[in-house]
Motif scaffolding. Sequence first.
Motif, short mmCIF file in Angstrom:
data_model
loop_
_atom_site.label_atom_id
_atom_site.label_comp_id
_atom_site.label_asym_id
_atom_site.label_seq_id
_atom_site.Cartn_x
_atom_site.Cartn_y
_atom_site.Cartn_z
N TRP A 70 -6.50 -0.01 6.30
CA TRP A 70 -5.80 1.04 5.55
C TRP A 70 -6.43 1.29 4.18
O TRP A 70 -6.42 2.41 3.68
CB TRP A 70 -4.32 0.70 5.43
CG TRP A 70 -3.64 0.71 6.76
CD1 TRP A 70 -3.16 -0.35 7.45
CD2 TRP A 70 -3.41 1.85 7.60
NE1 TRP A 70 -2.64 0.05 8.65
CE2 TRP A 70 -2.78 1.40 8.77
CE3 TRP A 70 -3.68 3.21 7.46
CZ2 TRP A 70 -2.40 2.25 9.80
CZ3 TRP A 70 -3.31 4.06 8.49
CH2 TRP A 70 -2.68 3.58 9.64
N LYS A 71 -6.99 0.25 3.58
CA LYS A 71 -7.65 0.43 2.27
C LYS A 71 -8.84 1.38 2.37
O LYS A 71 -9.12 2.11 1.42
CB LYS A 71 -8.10 -0.92 1.72
CG LYS A 71 -6.98 -1.73 1.13
CD LYS A 71 -7.51 -3.07 0.61
CE LYS A 71 -6.40 -3.91 0.03
NZ LYS A 71 -6.92 -5.19 -0.49
N THR A 72 -9.51 1.40 3.52
CA THR A 72 -10.64 2.34 3.67
C THR A 72 -10.14 3.78 3.78
O THR A 72 -10.83 4.70 3.38
CB THR A 72 -11.51 1.99 4.90
OG1 THR A 72 -10.74 2.14 6.09
CG2 THR A 72 -12.08 0.58 4.81
N LYS A 73 -8.95 3.96 4.33
CA LYS A 73 -8.37 5.31 4.47
C LYS A 73 -7.71 5.79 3.18
O LYS A 73 -7.63 7.00 2.94
CB LYS A 73 -7.36 5.34 5.61
CG LYS A 73 -8.00 5.12 6.98
CD LYS A 73 -7.09 5.64 8.05
CE LYS A 73 -7.77 5.70 9.38
NZ LYS A 73 -8.81 6.70 9.49
N ASN A 76 -7.73 5.00 -3.06
CA ASN A 76 -7.26 5.26 -4.42
C ASN A 76 -5.85 4.75 -4.70
O ASN A 76 -5.35 4.92 -5.81
CB ASN A 76 -7.33 6.76 -4.72
CG ASN A 76 -8.76 7.26 -4.67
OD1 ASN A 76 -9.68 6.56 -5.08
ND2 ASN A 76 -8.96 8.45 -4.14
N LEU A 77 -5.23 4.12 -3.71
CA LEU A 77 -3.89 3.57 -3.94
C LEU A 77 -3.97 2.26 -4.74
O LEU A 77 -4.98 1.56 -4.69
CB LEU A 77 -3.19 3.28 -2.61
CG LEU A 77 -2.70 4.47 -1.82
CD1 LEU A 77 -2.05 4.01 -0.52
CD2 LEU A 77 -1.73 5.31 -2.63
N ASP A 78 -2.90 1.94 -5.42
CA ASP A 78 -2.77 0.66 -6.11
C ASP A 78 -2.27 -0.35 -5.08
O ASP A 78 -1.06 -0.50 -4.88
CB ASP A 78 -1.79 0.80 -7.28
CG ASP A 78 -1.56 -0.51 -8.01
OD1 ASP A 78 -2.38 -1.44 -7.86
OD2 ASP A 78 -0.55 -0.60 -8.73
N GLY A 82 3.33 -5.82 0.39
CA GLY A 82 4.61 -5.13 0.56
C GLY A 82 4.45 -3.63 0.73
O GLY A 82 5.43 -2.92 0.89
N MET A 83 3.21 -3.14 0.73
CA MET A 83 2.93 -1.69 0.82
C MET A 83 3.54 -1.05 2.06
O MET A 83 3.85 0.14 2.06
CB MET A 83 1.42 -1.42 0.85
CG MET A 83 0.72 -1.65 -0.46
SD MET A 83 1.08 -0.42 -1.72
CE MET A 83 0.28 1.02 -1.09
N PHE A 84 3.70 -1.80 3.13
CA PHE A 84 4.21 -1.24 4.38
C PHE A 84 5.71 -1.49 4.53
O PHE A 84 6.28 -1.21 5.58
CB PHE A 84 3.42 -1.80 5.56
CG PHE A 84 1.98 -1.39 5.50
CD1 PHE A 84 1.55 -0.19 6.05
CD2 PHE A 84 1.05 -2.18 4.84
CE1 PHE A 84 0.23 0.22 5.95
CE2 PHE A 84 -0.29 -1.78 4.74
CZ PHE A 84 -0.68 -0.58 5.29
N GLY A 85 6.32 -2.01 3.48
CA GLY A 85 7.74 -2.31 3.51
C GLY A 85 8.05 -3.64 4.15
O GLY A 85 9.20 -3.94 4.45
N GLU A 86 6.99 -4.46 4.33
CA GLU A 86 7.20 -5.75 5.00
C GLU A 86 7.80 -6.79 4.07
O GLU A 86 7.52 -6.79 2.88
CB GLU A 86 5.89 -6.27 5.61
CG GLU A 86 4.90 -6.91 4.63
CD GLU A 86 3.91 -5.94 4.01
OE1 GLU A 86 2.89 -6.42 3.48
OE2 GLU A 86 4.15 -4.72 4.02
#
Length: 186
Positions: A70-73, A76-78, A82-86
């Motif tokens: 997901w970081k490759t897609k 630019n996100l921080d 927990g990014m996926f709500g996990e």
Amino acid sequence: MKIISTNTGEQREIEWKGKQVTTGIFKFSVDEPIFLDLEDVRGDAICNRENHGGIDQAIYGYSLKHYEYWKTKYPNLDWQFGMFGENLTIDDLDETKTHVGDVFKVGAAMLEVTKARNPCMKLGVRFNDMSIVKQFWNTSMCGVYFKVLQTGLVKSGEVFEQIKSCPENPTIAEVYQAKKIEKGIN
């Protein structure tokens, strides 16, 4: 396997496309142990009890290994755990090898695999990009919901040990694919 991060979040009211949306998807890593209760993580906001929380969806786990994809897609996100709500970021949770009914011990708790997580628009809100929802559906990297068989405290660094295997049951990836077909998602 082991727990890389334990994550909780507070209820947030955000504006999305001119509407007020209530969500608990903004989860962040916490330093103290978290208590895995029968229907949720104690102190973690769940704003949609129909699709999150409850006996069969008490805890959501997501694999650290999926983050690299997901970081490759979304470079630019921080990026934070927990990014996926996990609730639990687990080093190597593989949906293609995890079966419904498998049981894991972590800390004082015991968890049973129940179902795949189906993405919703709130994942798009978290990523500030609705295209993540379809992209998420088009992978097998859905994460895993767990039922809590034994409540208890869990902290980062603890071993996530499989103590029961159910290879006769479908994998989480198979359950996810079947749900995708049922919903007619391409």
